[in-house]
Design a protein around this motif. Structure first.
Motif, short mmCIF file in Angstrom:
data_model
loop_
_atom_site.label_atom_id
_atom_site.label_comp_id
_atom_site.label_asym_id
_atom_site.label_seq_id
_atom_site.Cartn_x
_atom_site.Cartn_y
_atom_site.Cartn_z
N ALA A 108 0.43 -7.29 1.32
CA ALA A 108 0.72 -8.02 2.57
C ALA A 108 1.12 -7.06 3.69
O ALA A 108 1.47 -7.51 4.79
CB ALA A 108 1.84 -9.02 2.32
N SER A 109 1.06 -5.75 3.43
CA SER A 109 1.62 -4.77 4.37
C SER A 109 0.54 -4.09 5.20
O SER A 109 -0.51 -3.72 4.67
CB SER A 109 2.42 -3.71 3.61
N LEU A 110 0.82 -3.92 6.47
CA LEU A 110 -0.12 -3.20 7.34
C LEU A 110 -0.13 -1.71 6.99
O LEU A 110 -1.15 -1.04 7.10
CB LEU A 110 0.27 -3.39 8.80
N ARG A 111 1.05 -1.18 6.61
CA ARG A 111 1.14 0.23 6.21
C ARG A 111 1.94 0.32 4.91
O ARG A 111 2.94 -0.38 4.75
CB ARG A 111 1.85 1.06 7.28
N GLU A 112 1.50 1.17 4.00
CA GLU A 112 2.21 1.40 2.72
C GLU A 112 2.54 2.89 2.65
O GLU A 112 1.64 3.73 2.48
CB GLU A 112 1.32 0.97 1.54
N VAL A 113 3.80 3.19 2.79
CA VAL A 113 4.26 4.58 2.79
C VAL A 113 4.90 4.87 1.42
O VAL A 113 5.81 4.16 1.00
CB VAL A 113 5.29 4.82 3.92
N ILE A 114 4.38 5.89 0.75
CA ILE A 114 4.84 6.21 -0.60
C ILE A 114 5.71 7.47 -0.55
O ILE A 114 5.36 8.45 0.12
CB ILE A 114 3.62 6.43 -1.52
N VAL A 115 6.83 7.43 -1.26
CA VAL A 115 7.77 8.56 -1.26
C VAL A 115 7.86 9.13 -2.68
O VAL A 115 8.16 8.40 -3.63
CB VAL A 115 9.16 8.13 -0.73
N GLY A 205 -6.53 2.15 -3.09
CA GLY A 205 -6.91 1.85 -1.70
C GLY A 205 -5.84 1.15 -0.90
O GLY A 205 -6.14 0.48 0.09
N ILE A 206 -4.59 1.28 -1.29
CA ILE A 206 -3.49 0.56 -0.64
C ILE A 206 -2.64 1.50 0.21
O ILE A 206 -2.13 1.11 1.26
CB ILE A 206 -2.62 -0.13 -1.73
N THR A 207 -2.51 2.76 -0.23
CA THR A 207 -1.57 3.68 0.42
C THR A 207 -2.11 4.13 1.78
O THR A 207 -3.28 4.50 1.89
CB THR A 207 -1.42 4.94 -0.47
N THR A 208 -1.24 4.14 2.78
CA THR A 208 -1.65 4.72 4.07
C THR A 208 -1.04 6.11 4.29
O THR A 208 -1.66 6.94 4.94
CB THR A 208 -1.29 3.78 5.24
#
Ligand code: 5RP
Length: 226
Positions: A108-115, A205-208
């Motif tokens: 549901a997220s426009l951006r997915e930031v992974i740490v 294909g989810i991570t931005t």
């Protein structure tokens, strides 16, 4: 400052005032949530959607206002951890047990930031971490056999001698692939077509953006944070 803290705090630069923020789960994003709490006390106006009971409790403790996907179906940015990141920025997630809610919020997220710290970077998914798969308890033995037929070695996750139960009341099996996962997309489809499987830890294909802390340095892959 340790590497998880460096990455977790850096990702807060992706959060803008007046936005809906998905709050991931795990020991790296823990530092993100704590830092966001500090930013809220300093005037940042955000509303968070937690991906687990653990993150919900932490967010409340640090003073972040919370909502749900039902009330806010579009999330501006989610910050979350990962167990593996490959060169396409595809992920394995779920060693922290929250993969189902994490994938719902991520999708549901426009951006997915992974740490992550640098140890999570891999050339091929499934080579460092097993693949967590959430399965319903009913006839789980049959579900494990189907997973075996797909080439994995599933092991029900245990904690203190009991089967681990997710926030959704299900089991998790950690699926080991001796040579990694050859075709992550095909595996994702096969798993999700199996009755009894709720979801799996492949995030394709989810991570931005990925924030990587390695050797005391920070690196961003994918889109810039700001
Ligand atoms: C939870 C997750 C976590 O984000 C993942 O396990 C990474 O956790 P950590 O930052 O503690 O290494 O997917 O379901």
């Amino acid at each position: 400052m340790n590497l998880k803290q460096m990455a977790g705090e850096k990702a807060c630069e992706a959060v803008r005032n007046g936005t809906v923020v998905g709050l991931g789960t795990g020991s790296t994003v823990h530092f993100t949530i704590v830092k966001l709490g500090q930013m809220v006390r300093e005037g940042l106006d955000i509303i968070g959607i937690p991906t687990s009971i653990r993150s919900e409790l932490l967010a409340k403790e640090v003073g972040i206002k919370l909502t749900t996907l039902d009330e806010h179906p579009e999330v501006d940015v989610t910050i979350d951890g990962a167990d593996e990141v490959d060169p396409n920025l595809d992920l394995i997630k779920g060693l922290g047990g929250a993969l189902v809610r994490e994938k719902m919020v991520a999708s549901a997220s426009l951006r997915e930031v992974i740490v992550v710290d640098g140890s999570k970077m891999v050339q091929k998914l499934g080579t460092r971490s097993p693949l967590p798969v959430e399965i319903i308890q009913f006839c789980s033995g049959r579900t494990l056999k189907v997973i075996e037929s797909l080439g994995g070695r599933p092991v029900i996750r245990m904690t203190e001698g009991e089967a681990y139960i997710t926030d959704n009341g299900n089991f998790i099996c950690d699926v080991h692939f001796p040579d990694g996962i050859e075709d992550p997309k095909g595996m994702e489809i096969a798993l999700n077509n199996t009755p009894g499987i709720v979801d799996n830890g492949l995030f394709l294909g989810i991570t931005t953006s990925v924030v990587i802390a390695r050797d005391g340095e920070l690196e961003i892959q994918g889109q810039p944070l700001g």
